[in-house]
Design a protein around this motif. Structure first.
Motif, PDB file in Angstrom:
ATOM      1  N   ALA A 121     -23.826 -25.497  -8.250  1.00  0.00           N
ATOM      2  CA  ALA A 121     -24.394 -26.275  -9.333  1.00  0.00           C
ATOM      3  C   ALA A 121     -25.775 -26.776  -8.934  1.00  0.00           C
ATOM      4  O   ALA A 121     -26.080 -26.874  -7.737  1.00  0.00           O
ATOM      5  N   PRO A 122     -26.615 -27.107  -9.898  1.00  0.00           N
ATOM      6  CA  PRO A 122     -27.964 -27.597  -9.574  1.00  0.00           C
ATOM      7  C   PRO A 122     -27.915 -28.807  -8.650  1.00  0.00           C
ATOM      8  O   PRO A 122     -27.187 -29.773  -8.906  1.00  0.00           O
ATOM      9  N   GLY A 123     -28.663 -28.732  -7.559  1.00  0.00           N
ATOM     10  CA  GLY A 123     -28.734 -29.843  -6.629  1.00  0.00           C
ATOM     11  C   GLY A 123     -27.538 -30.007  -5.723  1.00  0.00           C
ATOM     12  O   GLY A 123     -27.459 -30.987  -4.974  1.00  0.00           O
ATOM     13  N   LYS A 124     -26.610 -29.060  -5.770  1.00  0.00           N
ATOM     14  CA  LYS A 124     -25.410 -29.158  -4.942  1.00  0.00           C
ATOM     15  C   LYS A 124     -25.281 -27.943  -4.036  1.00  0.00           C
ATOM     16  O   LYS A 124     -25.921 -26.915  -4.258  1.00  0.00           O
ATOM     17  N   GLU A 125     -24.433 -28.097  -3.020  1.00  0.00           N
ATOM     18  CA  GLU A 125     -24.192 -26.994  -2.107  1.00  0.00           C
ATOM     19  C   GLU A 125     -23.246 -25.973  -2.746  1.00  0.00           C
ATOM     20  O   GLU A 125     -22.458 -26.306  -3.635  1.00  0.00           O
ATOM     21  N   ARG A 126     -23.337 -24.756  -2.254  1.00  0.00           N
ATOM     22  CA  ARG A 126     -22.431 -23.721  -2.727  1.00  0.00           C
ATOM     23  C   ARG A 126     -21.020 -24.051  -2.251  1.00  0.00           C
ATOM     24  O   ARG A 126     -20.810 -24.424  -1.107  1.00  0.00           O
ATOM     25  N   GLU A 127     -20.050 -23.888  -3.152  1.00  0.00           N
ATOM     26  CA  GLU A 127     -18.670 -24.175  -2.789  1.00  0.00           C
ATOM     27  C   GLU A 127     -17.783 -23.002  -3.190  1.00  0.00           C
ATOM     28  O   GLU A 127     -18.041 -22.309  -4.175  1.00  0.00           O
ATOM     29  N   MET A 128     -16.710 -22.805  -2.403  1.00  0.00           N
ATOM     30  CA  MET A 128     -15.772 -21.748  -2.719  1.00  0.00           C
ATOM     31  C   MET A 128     -14.857 -22.205  -3.846  1.00  0.00           C
ATOM     32  O   MET A 128     -14.343 -23.330  -3.819  1.00  0.00           O
ATOM     33  N   VAL A 129     -14.661 -21.319  -4.802  1.00  0.00           N
ATOM     34  CA  VAL A 129     -13.828 -21.625  -5.959  1.00  0.00           C
ATOM     35  C   VAL A 129     -12.445 -21.003  -5.817  1.00  0.00           C
ATOM     36  O   VAL A 129     -11.434 -21.664  -6.057  1.00  0.00           O
ATOM     37  N   ALA A 130     -12.416 -19.730  -5.399  1.00  0.00           N
ATOM     38  CA  ALA A 130     -11.143 -19.028  -5.325  1.00  0.00           C
ATOM     39  C   ALA A 130     -11.281 -17.832  -4.399  1.00  0.00           C
ATOM     40  O   ALA A 130     -12.374 -17.290  -4.234  1.00  0.00           O
ATOM     41  N   LEU A 131     -10.171 -17.434  -3.795  1.00  0.00           N
ATOM     42  CA  LEU A 131     -10.157 -16.219  -2.984  1.00  0.00           C
ATOM     43  C   LEU A 131      -8.883 -15.438  -3.259  1.00  0.00           C
ATOM     44  O   LEU A 131      -7.862 -15.995  -3.670  1.00  0.00           O
TER      45      LEU A 131
ATOM     46  N   ASP B 228     -18.078 -27.653 -14.514  1.00  0.00           N
ATOM     47  CA  ASP B 228     -17.952 -26.267 -14.053  1.00  0.00           C
ATOM     48  C   ASP B 228     -19.264 -25.500 -14.187  1.00  0.00           C
ATOM     49  O   ASP B 228     -19.364 -24.347 -13.748  1.00  0.00           O
ATOM     50  N   THR B 229     -20.253 -26.124 -14.787  1.00  0.00           N
ATOM     51  CA  THR B 229     -21.555 -25.479 -14.936  1.00  0.00           C
ATOM     52  C   THR B 229     -22.155 -25.169 -13.575  1.00  0.00           C
ATOM     53  O   THR B 229     -22.296 -26.060 -12.732  1.00  0.00           O
ATOM     54  N   ALA B 230     -22.501 -23.898 -13.365  1.00  0.00           N
ATOM     55  CA  ALA B 230     -23.014 -23.462 -12.072  1.00  0.00           C
ATOM     56  C   ALA B 230     -23.361 -21.980 -12.146  1.00  0.00           C
ATOM     57  O   ALA B 230     -22.993 -21.301 -13.110  1.00  0.00           O
ATOM     58  N   VAL B 231     -24.035 -21.519 -11.119  1.00  0.00           N
ATOM     59  CA  VAL B 231     -24.156 -20.081 -10.904  1.00  0.00           C
ATOM     60  C   VAL B 231     -22.950 -19.654 -10.074  1.00  0.00           C
ATOM     61  O   VAL B 231     -22.671 -20.252  -9.018  1.00  0.00           O
ATOM     62  N   TYR B 232     -22.247 -18.654 -10.543  1.00  0.00           N
ATOM     63  CA  TYR B 232     -21.045 -18.157  -9.869  1.00  0.00           C
ATOM     64  C   TYR B 232     -21.376 -16.869  -9.125  1.00  0.00           C
ATOM     65  O   TYR B 232     -21.960 -15.935  -9.700  1.00  0.00           O
ATOM     66  N   TYR B 233     -20.988 -16.841  -7.858  1.00  0.00           N
ATOM     67  CA  TYR B 233     -21.292 -15.717  -6.975  1.00  0.00           C
ATOM     68  C   TYR B 233     -20.003 -15.042  -6.503  1.00  0.00           C
ATOM     69  O   TYR B 233     -19.025 -15.714  -6.157  1.00  0.00           O
ATOM     70  N   CYS B 234     -20.076 -13.751  -6.429  1.00  0.00           N
ATOM     71  CA  CYS B 234     -18.998 -12.940  -5.885  1.00  0.00           C
ATOM     72  C   CYS B 234     -19.287 -12.683  -4.397  1.00  0.00           C
ATOM     73  O   CYS B 234     -20.444 -12.435  -4.021  1.00  0.00           O
ATOM     74  N   ASN B 235     -18.249 -12.736  -3.576  1.00  0.00           N
ATOM     75  CA  ASN B 235     -18.399 -12.529  -2.131  1.00  0.00           C
ATOM     76  C   ASN B 235     -17.312 -11.593  -1.635  1.00  0.00           C
ATOM     77  O   ASN B 235     -16.149 -11.723  -2.027  1.00  0.00           O
TER      78      ASN B 235
END
Length: 118
Positions: free
Chosen positions: A40-50, A90-97
């Motif tokens: 999310a803007p101004g926040k660290e990247r966090e894991m959502v699910a694996l 939940d607004t954020a950029v979502y990344y696949c890893n």
């Protein structure tokens, strides 16, 4: 060439749903643990699910448990994130890893933006 391409993001109202997809290529998808992260803007990247490679077991951040579901289709080399009951937070950029820890492999997609707003 390794590629992870996310899709499915967009603008949705609170309480709505979205399904994100991540199409993988260039590596042996079925052997990798797949994760969705968000930033999310101004926040660290966090894991959502694996979701693991072997058993397909899954794990979720407390903030999304009961609302989000991760799944994978090894035949299509694709991982999904079904997001229900979306909230503005939940607004954020979502990344696949994609990660294969035993071989030190770690790949990222470029992200897809999810905006939850009325």
């Amino acid at each position: 060439q390794v590629q992870l391409v996310e899709s499915g993001g967009g603008l949705v109202q609170p309480g709505g749903s979205l399904r994100l997809s991540c199409a993988a290529s260039g590596f042996t998808f079925r052997t990798y643990t797949m994760r969705w992260y968000r930033q999310a803007p101004g926040k660290e990247r966090e894991m959502v699910a694996l979701i693991t490679s072997a058993s397909g077991s899954s794990n979720y951040a407390d903030s999304v448990k009961g609302r989000f579901t991760i799944s994978r289709d090894n035949a299509q080399n694709t991982v999904y994130l079904q997001m229900n009951s979306l909230k503005p937070e939940d607004t954020a950029v979502y990344y696949c890893n994609a990660r294969l820890a035993t071989a030190g492999m770690n790949y990222w997609g470029k992200g897809t933006l999810v905006t939850v707003s009325s």
